[in-house]
Design an enzyme around this catalytic site. Structure first.
Site, PDB file in Angstrom:
ATOM      1  N   HIS A  88      62.968   6.551  80.662  1.00  0.00           N
ATOM      2  CA  HIS A  88      62.311   7.783  80.200  1.00  0.00           C
ATOM      3  C   HIS A  88      61.099   7.556  79.286  1.00  0.00           C
ATOM      4  CE1 HIS A  88      66.254   9.432  81.378  1.00  0.00           C
ATOM      5  NE2 HIS A  88      65.785  10.652  81.250  1.00  0.00           N
ATOM      6  N   GLY A 144      60.854   7.311  86.163  1.00  0.00           N
ATOM      7  CA  GLY A 144      62.026   7.794  86.897  1.00  0.00           C
ATOM      8  C   GLY A 144      62.247   9.283  86.677  1.00  0.00           C
ATOM      9  N   HIS A 145      61.878   9.763  85.513  1.00  0.00           N
ATOM     10  CA  HIS A 145      61.975  11.208  85.232  1.00  0.00           C
ATOM     11  C   HIS A 145      60.571  11.763  85.080  1.00  0.00           C
ATOM     12  CE1 HIS A 145      63.017  15.091  83.763  1.00  0.00           C
ATOM     13  NE2 HIS A 145      64.250  14.794  83.403  1.00  0.00           N
ATOM     14  N   HIS A 177      67.955  14.844  91.198  1.00  0.00           N
ATOM     15  CA  HIS A 177      68.098  15.497  89.903  1.00  0.00           C
ATOM     16  C   HIS A 177      67.183  16.728  89.863  1.00  0.00           C
ATOM     17  CE1 HIS A 177      67.291  15.876  85.551  1.00  0.00           C
ATOM     18  NE2 HIS A 177      68.473  15.308  85.373  1.00  0.00           N
ATOM     19  N   GLU A 180      73.325  15.813  88.268  1.00  0.00           N
ATOM     20  CA  GLU A 180      72.635  16.940  87.645  1.00  0.00           C
ATOM     21  C   GLU A 180      71.663  17.567  88.646  1.00  0.00           C
ATOM     22  OE1 GLU A 180      72.330  16.434  83.064  1.00  0.00           O
ATOM     23  OE2 GLU A 180      71.131  14.840  83.934  1.00  0.00           O
ATOM     24  N   GLU A 233      71.561  23.632  85.584  1.00  0.00           N
ATOM     25  CA  GLU A 233      71.097  23.384  84.212  1.00  0.00           C
ATOM     26  C   GLU A 233      69.988  24.360  83.810  1.00  0.00           C
ATOM     27  OE1 GLU A 233      69.926  19.300  83.548  1.00  0.00           O
ATOM     28  OE2 GLU A 233      68.967  19.830  81.634  1.00  0.00           O
ATOM     29  N   CYS A 264      67.467  23.854  82.024  1.00  0.00           N
ATOM     30  CA  CYS A 264      66.147  23.217  82.198  1.00  0.00           C
ATOM     31  C   CYS A 264      65.653  23.302  83.644  1.00  0.00           C
ATOM     32  CB  CYS A 264      66.215  21.736  81.827  1.00  0.00           C
ATOM     33  SG  CYS A 264      66.334  21.419  80.069  1.00  0.00           S
ATOM     34  N   CYS A 280      68.410  18.827  75.657  1.00  0.00           N
ATOM     35  CA  CYS A 280      67.138  19.115  76.336  1.00  0.00           C
ATOM     36  C   CYS A 280      66.910  20.607  76.561  1.00  0.00           C
ATOM     37  CB  CYS A 280      67.087  18.385  77.676  1.00  0.00           C
ATOM     38  SG  CYS A 280      68.563  18.635  78.689  1.00  0.00           S
ATOM     39  N   CYS A 281      68.018  21.382  76.731  1.00  0.00           N
ATOM     40  CA  CYS A 281      67.839  22.773  77.169  1.00  0.00           C
ATOM     41  C   CYS A 281      67.294  23.718  76.085  1.00  0.00           C
ATOM     42  CB  CYS A 281      69.139  23.322  77.743  1.00  0.00           C
ATOM     43  SG  CYS A 281      69.742  22.417  79.180  1.00  0.00           S
TER      44      CYS A 281
HETATM   45  O1  FUB Z   1      66.953  13.033  81.322  1.00  0.00           O
HETATM   46  C1  FUB Z   1      66.272  13.927  80.477  1.00  0.00           C
HETATM   47  C2  FUB Z   1      66.925  15.282  80.527  1.00  0.00           C
HETATM   48  O2  FUB Z   1      68.264  15.174  80.083  1.00  0.00           O
HETATM   49  C3  FUB Z   1      67.044  15.861  81.907  1.00  0.00           C
HETATM   50  O3  FUB Z   1      65.940  16.586  82.308  1.00  0.00           O
HETATM   51  C4  FUB Z   1      68.267  16.674  81.818  1.00  0.00           C
HETATM   52  O4  FUB Z   1      68.809  16.956  83.075  1.00  0.00           O
HETATM   53  C5  FUB Z   1      69.152  15.815  80.971  1.00  0.00           C
HETATM   54  O5  FUB Z   1      69.767  14.844  81.738  1.00  0.00           O
HETATM   55 ZN    ZN Z   2      68.424  20.659  79.875  1.00  0.00          ZN
END
Ligand code: FUB
Ligand code: ZN
Length: 634
Positions: free
Chosen positions: A137, A188-189, A263, A315, A331, A333, A399-400
């Protein structure tokens, strides 16, 4: 591609004055921001970026697969700053600014001489930077800090964090790219892609946009970067715990992708970045990929609430029509991410399918993720519960809260799209917009009681009489819309892609009146969504409804809504901040009637029972109990 480019206005250009949304913005300012700040402080997130705290606690890798949310703590700082930036636009607050300035100062002092900025790889795993882009990340955290820097700069004019992040981006651009000696990596994200486009909009520096395009273009190419970096770490790439790079949408190049996989939040952020790059470069191949992915999501993988990603395991997404209700991950997010993506699609293609989806995700799947007072949150947003799904104060992966907070605080960006000589109204929300159209300063004043009532009044006030197009979304749920300009009826017979265009010379005092009558609709699911077979959901305007135990004398799972039952809406000002509830005469199986046997040859007797439903976003505020969106139908 539609040649118009409907850019989101800046937060400062839209003042929300709305019975429904203003209280939510106040709750974000008064609760979500301070609460999130405090909880980040208590969790050690703020200390972790503090260079004065030389000895940091050793953070255990406590997540699944040896991963940990602490690796991306910096992203929480970025989102906190971003959310704070938006609330400061409406109301400067020296105390809050002092707190954010102190964080910015810490970030500045943590920044390495070469521009690198990441607390995990500075204090926890020094020497391992850029060694595992697939999982770590690093660029994701950078993306959130960039978005924070942009928002804080736009709100306050303070450019310290913006300069810090520009330095970091310059460093990132030396490490990644197609040049000699550069790593052909990407995160990766996903997140940095869309963040770089936002940065470009503020700096005007092409190199920021080009770096975003590089990350989009490189994703999923062979030889696969994640394989190569795994081998460089002496790890067998085949042992990847998710099995496939679909998890991070890196299984194939993005222009070849047809299915929404992996994801859910990552997917939404990637597609948002793709739409951004499609808009900036007029890239039709990216727009086409976005369209294919959009269709896949809408036709096979989206909850009726605009929630998405049914499975906790990844997720994210599973197989077509796999949309379980009680175990839905959905989720917060991810629904917020769908709002981001839809909004960016509207930038390049004014089509109500994007606007309608944005509205559904906003009012239901996303808004349900935060309590009415802004202090409690949901991570998962199931469509049915037995009563154990409660709003929480803190999550090991927080995160949300800032995601829904930043969305609410910047709502004006999603309500309008501003092109050179045209304005699009995507969302109906009481608001005051200032923008420039055809070279003239224009004020747009919108008034409505949406989502309770579909009457919308828009006053158009150009400084001098000016010609431009006003595009209004006619929501797909509305069966009998009507429109008047200065009292004169406008024919809605030939509305293109769900947006009516009013082209004229506008002058001060012009008034547009749009009426979008809201009726209660029964929604039926595609027969392949097995969990919804024989069930109906209730919707009124943009709101999806649910039945909660505390409103119903009979258990909600035992109730059946007859096909001919009339559904009566009623505004209850005292309930849940003021909501339209629905009442219907339903039937309920006599669950208390105990013959003693588990199975029997005749159905249980039924009795009449009143069904009461509330908007889904407002559930989970009273006595814990069962909840259902999909009700048994006759
Ligand atoms: O991995 C970063 C954040 O944390 C993701 O966007 C959410 O799904 C949670 O896993
Ligand atoms: Zn979230």
């Amino acid at each position: 591609m539609n040649q118009m480019n409907f850019r989101a206005p800046s937060v400062a250009d839209v003042r929300i004055v709305d019975d429904f949304w203003s209280p939510r913005q106040v709750a974000t300012r008064m609760a979500t921001v301070p609460v999130f700040y405090e909880r980040c402080r208590e969790a050690g997130i703020l200390d972790h970026i503090d260079p004065d705290i030389a000895v940091k606690p050793r953070l255990a890798l406590n997540g699944v697969h040896g991963q940990t949310a602490q690796r991306f703590w910096d992203s929480d700082v970025g989102k906190l700053v971003e959310m704070a930036g938006y609330v400061l636009v409406g109301a400067r607050d020296p105390e809050l600014e002092a707190k954010i300035d102190a964080l910015v100062d810490k970030l500045g002092r943590m920044q390495q001489p070469d521009g690198y900025l990441n607390s995990w790889f500075t204090y926890q795993e020094k020497g391992k930077r850029w060694t595992n882009l697939r999982d770590d990340h690093e660029l994701y955290s950078a993306g959130h800090l960039i978005e924070g820097a942009v928002a804080y700069f736009e709100a306050t004019g303070k450019r310290k964090l913006l300069d810090i992040m520009c330095r970091y981006v310059d460093h990132i651009a030396t490490v990644f790219g197609t040049g000699p000696g550069q790593k052909r990596g990407y995160c990766g994200h996903e997140e940095i892609e869309l963040a770089l486009v936002r940065l470009y909009h503020v700096t005007g520096k092409r190199k920021h946009l080009e770096l975003a395009r590089y990350f989009i273009d490189e994703r999923g190419r062979q030889p696969h970067y994640f394989d190569e970096e795994a081998r460089a770490r002496d790890v067998d790439p085949a042992k990847y715990y998710f099995g496939s790079y679909e998890y991070g949408q890196a299984h194939i190049p993005v222009r070849e992708q047809n299915k929404v996989v992996g994801h859910a939040v990552r997917a939404m952020y990637l597609y948002s970045g793709m739409a951004d790059i499609a808009a900036e470069y007029g890239d039709l191949s990216l727009k086409a990929a976005c369209d294919r992915l959009w269709d896949d999501l809408m036709r096979k993988r989206l909850y009726v609430t605009g929630g998405l990603g049914p499975s906790a395991r990844n997720e994210g997404f599973t197989s077509d029509y796999d949309l379980p209700n009680e175990t839905a991950y959905a989720e917060t997010c991810a629904a917020v991410g769908l709002v981001f993506w839809a909004n960016r699609m509207l930038r390049i293609d004014l089509d109500r399918r994007y606007g309608d989806a944005m509205e559904v995700a906003l009012f239901n799947g996303a808004l349900g993720g935060v309590s009415l007072d802004g202090s409690l949150f949901y991570y998962e947003n199931p469509l049915a519960s037995r009563g154990a799904h409660l709003r929480w104060k803190w999550h090991r992966c927080p995160c949300c809260p800032p995601n829904i907070g930043r969305l609410i605080a910047s709502l004006g960006r999603y309500a309008y799209g501003v092109a050179a000589d045209a304005l699009a109204v995507h969302l109906y929300v009481g608001s005051d917009l200032r923008c420039t159209l055809s070279g003239t300063n224009v004020r747009i004043a919108q008034q409505t009681r949406y989502p309770w009532d579909g009457a919308v009044s828009i006053e158009v006030e150009p400084e001098t009489p000016t010609s431009f197009g006003l595009h209004l979304r006619i929501p797909g749920w509305c069966k009998a819309p009507s429109l008047r300009v200065n009292g004169q009826q406008i024919d809605l017979g030939s509305v293109e892609k769900g947006y009516v265009r009013i082209e004229r010379e506008w002058k001060k005092g012009d008034r547009v009146e749009l009426d979008l009558p809201m009726i209660v609709e029964r929604i039926h699911a595609h027969p392949d969504i097995r969990e919804d077979a024989g069930r109906v959901a209730l919707k009124r305007g943009p709101l999806v409804y649910c039945a909660e135990a505390c409103d119903n004398a009979q258990p909600v799972y035992a109730m059946t809504l007859p096909a001919d039952a009339s559904l009566a809406p009623n505004f209850d000002a005292q309930l849940l901040g003021g909501v339209v509830t629905l009442r219907a005469e339903a039937m309920a199986d006599a669950v208390g009637e105990a013959s003693g046997s588990l199975y029997r040859f005749a159905p249980p007797p039924r009795q009449k029972a009143e069904l009461r439903a509330i908007p889904y976003y407002a559930w989970g505020h009273r006595a814990p109990g069962a909840m259902q969106v999909w009700l048994r139908g006759d």
